[in-house]
Design a protein around this motif. Sequence first.
Motif, PDB file in Angstrom:
ATOM      1  N   ILE A 137     -26.866 -43.997  -4.323  1.00 24.10           N
ATOM      2  CA  ILE A 137     -25.723 -43.137  -4.031  1.00 24.10           C
ATOM      3  C   ILE A 137     -24.541 -43.969  -3.573  1.00 24.10           C
ATOM      4  O   ILE A 137     -24.677 -45.137  -3.190  1.00 24.10           O
ATOM      5  CB  ILE A 137     -26.057 -42.101  -2.931  1.00 24.10           C
ATOM      6  CG1 ILE A 137     -26.435 -42.828  -1.624  1.00 24.10           C
ATOM      7  CG2 ILE A 137     -27.161 -41.170  -3.370  1.00 24.10           C
ATOM      8  CD1 ILE A 137     -26.605 -41.887  -0.422  1.00 24.10           C
ATOM      9  N   ASP A 138     -23.387 -43.351  -3.630  1.00 27.17           N
ATOM     10  CA  ASP A 138     -22.188 -43.877  -2.978  1.00 27.17           C
ATOM     11  C   ASP A 138     -22.061 -43.101  -1.671  1.00 27.17           C
ATOM     12  O   ASP A 138     -21.694 -41.922  -1.682  1.00 27.17           O
ATOM     13  CB  ASP A 138     -20.961 -43.656  -3.870  1.00 27.17           C
ATOM     14  CG  ASP A 138     -19.685 -44.221  -3.261  1.00 27.17           C
ATOM     15  OD1 ASP A 138     -19.617 -44.336  -2.014  1.00 27.17           O
ATOM     16  OD2 ASP A 138     -18.748 -44.521  -4.025  1.00 27.17           O
ATOM     17  N   LEU A 160     -26.078 -48.722   4.215  1.00 29.06           N
ATOM     18  CA  LEU A 160     -26.519 -48.996   2.848  1.00 29.06           C
ATOM     19  C   LEU A 160     -25.539 -49.913   2.129  1.00 29.06           C
ATOM     20  O   LEU A 160     -25.930 -50.671   1.237  1.00 29.06           O
ATOM     21  CB  LEU A 160     -26.651 -47.684   2.059  1.00 29.06           C
ATOM     22  CG  LEU A 160     -27.686 -46.683   2.584  1.00 29.06           C
ATOM     23  CD1 LEU A 160     -27.704 -45.450   1.699  1.00 29.06           C
ATOM     24  CD2 LEU A 160     -29.075 -47.320   2.626  1.00 29.06           C
ATOM     25  N   ILE A 161     -24.262 -49.845   2.529  1.00 31.56           N
ATOM     26  CA  ILE A 161     -23.251 -50.692   1.898  1.00 31.56           C
ATOM     27  C   ILE A 161     -23.164 -52.037   2.601  1.00 31.56           C
ATOM     28  O   ILE A 161     -23.068 -53.083   1.970  1.00 31.56           O
ATOM     29  CB  ILE A 161     -21.875 -49.983   1.926  1.00 31.56           C
ATOM     30  CG1 ILE A 161     -21.957 -48.647   1.180  1.00 31.56           C
ATOM     31  CG2 ILE A 161     -20.806 -50.867   1.310  1.00 31.56           C
ATOM     32  CD1 ILE A 161     -20.684 -47.846   1.241  1.00 31.56           C
ATOM     33  N   ARG A 162     -23.242 -52.014   3.933  1.00 27.78           N
ATOM     34  CA  ARG A 162     -23.069 -53.249   4.698  1.00 27.78           C
ATOM     35  C   ARG A 162     -24.259 -54.186   4.567  1.00 27.78           C
ATOM     36  O   ARG A 162     -24.110 -55.397   4.520  1.00 27.78           O
ATOM     37  CB  ARG A 162     -22.875 -52.919   6.184  1.00 27.78           C
ATOM     38  CG  ARG A 162     -21.699 -52.011   6.498  1.00 27.78           C
ATOM     39  CD  ARG A 162     -21.445 -51.995   7.981  1.00 27.78           C
ATOM     40  NE  ARG A 162     -20.586 -50.882   8.379  1.00 27.78           N
ATOM     41  CZ  ARG A 162     -21.003 -49.773   8.951  1.00 27.78           C
ATOM     42  NH1 ARG A 162     -22.296 -49.636   9.242  1.00 27.78           N
ATOM     43  NH2 ARG A 162     -20.165 -48.812   9.265  1.00 27.78           N
ATOM     44  N   TYR A 216     -33.145 -43.341  -0.178  1.00 25.81           N
ATOM     45  CA  TYR A 216     -31.769 -43.549  -0.628  1.00 25.81           C
ATOM     46  C   TYR A 216     -31.393 -45.012  -0.456  1.00 25.81           C
ATOM     47  O   TYR A 216     -31.776 -45.670   0.510  1.00 25.81           O
ATOM     48  CB  TYR A 216     -30.791 -42.691   0.181  1.00 25.81           C
ATOM     49  CG  TYR A 216     -30.843 -41.216  -0.144  1.00 25.81           C
ATOM     50  CD1 TYR A 216     -30.211 -40.722  -1.275  1.00 25.81           C
ATOM     51  CD2 TYR A 216     -31.518 -40.332   0.683  1.00 25.81           C
ATOM     52  CE1 TYR A 216     -30.254 -39.363  -1.575  1.00 25.81           C
ATOM     53  CE2 TYR A 216     -31.569 -38.985   0.394  1.00 25.81           C
ATOM     54  CZ  TYR A 216     -30.937 -38.506  -0.737  1.00 25.81           C
ATOM     55  OH  TYR A 216     -30.997 -37.175  -1.032  1.00 25.81           O
ATOM     56  N   ALA A 217     -30.618 -45.504  -1.429  1.00 25.12           N
ATOM     57  CA  ALA A 217     -30.046 -46.847  -1.369  1.00 25.12           C
ATOM     58  C   ALA A 217     -28.657 -46.774  -1.988  1.00 25.12           C
ATOM     59  O   ALA A 217     -28.273 -45.734  -2.545  1.00 25.12           O
ATOM     60  CB  ALA A 217     -30.919 -47.847  -2.110  1.00 25.12           C
ATOM     61  N   SER A 218     -27.894 -47.839  -1.885  1.00 26.85           N
ATOM     62  CA  SER A 218     -26.594 -47.835  -2.566  1.00 26.85           C
ATOM     63  C   SER A 218     -26.838 -47.865  -4.067  1.00 26.85           C
ATOM     64  O   SER A 218     -27.850 -48.399  -4.547  1.00 26.85           O
ATOM     65  CB  SER A 218     -25.754 -49.033  -2.131  1.00 26.85           C
ATOM     66  OG  SER A 218     -26.309 -50.232  -2.638  1.00 26.85           O
TER      67      SER A 218
END
Length: 420
Positions: A137-138, A160-162, A216-218
């Motif tokens: 996901i974003d 997830l982004i960092r 969930y992951a990026s």
Amino acid sequence: MLFLAIRQLLSRPQQTILTLIGIMLGSAAYVTFSGIMLGFQVYITDQLINNDAQIRISPRDESLTEETFSGVFFPDTEVRWIRPPSGRTDSTQLTNASGWFEKLDHDPRVVAYAPQLARQVIYVNGSTSIPGRIIGIDPKRQTRVTTIESSVTEGNLDDLIRGGATIMMGAGLIEKLGARKGDNVQIVTPRGQRYPLRIAGVINTGNRMLDETIVYASITTVQRVTGSSGEISDIVIRVQDVSQAASIATEWAVYSRDKVQSWDQTYESILSVFRMQDIVRNTTTFTIILVVAFGIYNILNMVVNQKKKEIAILRSVGFDRGDTIRLFVIQGVLLGFIGAFLGLILGAIANSFIDGMPIGSAPKSGSIRPAMGVMIISWDYLIFVKAFFLAFLSSFVASFIPARAASRLSPVEIIRSSGT
């Protein structure tokens, strides 16, 4: 007229009180049943609408038939199948994701949308391996479409982004794997490749089936570890008017071979259960009100028989048929009004007692929280309005029939029958 109606009601206090109790309990039962059932429906509907997409665009899975290959072979070629084709097409990505993005950007009905990439994998921690699903996901876009952020009990979606190769794991799945936040788990892709991913947080939606399989992951992480560079498997969408989701999805479905479904089309079986609950609720309430109406009818019918002399006297001093009808209808209306009003109060007290009542035992620390841990009551004002008018209308109808019978009584015949 009102004075005479009240006087006749007070002249038989026991019958009047019993009738009021019947109307009151009928109204209170409607308020309580409706509050419980509609509260449950509102909660489930809110979960379906906000926890997932209001409209989802996904690859279309089609069954293979002879017609599927129509036009594939050379023209004027006769094809005979030794064994007709069967099975399903297994598409894992959208046919034209960029085209969908452009369309959604220019549609004023769309509030937000978010791309996703879902893949089936196996999670491994030590000697434990469990099949599950990883969804890329974003995070920033996803939080504008769904309420996933409210289900995060540990960590933060922005991690997830960092964090690079990090995931947010369902509470049930992390419990089965015997892991915890900060641990590394291995995932095995369908191609047999293994990748280590760090658990950056825990998601607890209250839905056991979801919490025991979801991760969930990026979207870039999922594309990298599954070898799906640039692929998009789903687009989840939030629209301005959720009631128009089905018509919008039907409109969009003609633009592409991709499957477009609204939330109510996806969960049609659950909504059919809601309709069945409404039928049961209305049938139960109608039965209660019908019993109350018969009670009012019987009481007023007895009053007509007992008060024939009074009716004859009233008719003799100038009461016409309309006045006689109004006299008994006023009695029924007074009973209905007072009984319905008291029933609304009793129903509201019962609902306030039930609202927030714990259901089952409290969840243990770290375990999956129940989807609905407490009773939820709907306080929609229409419940009270309908309960009042149902009781009031039934009282009016039940009082009109004996009132009409009383108006047809002839004073001369009443006096003659009393004399004999």
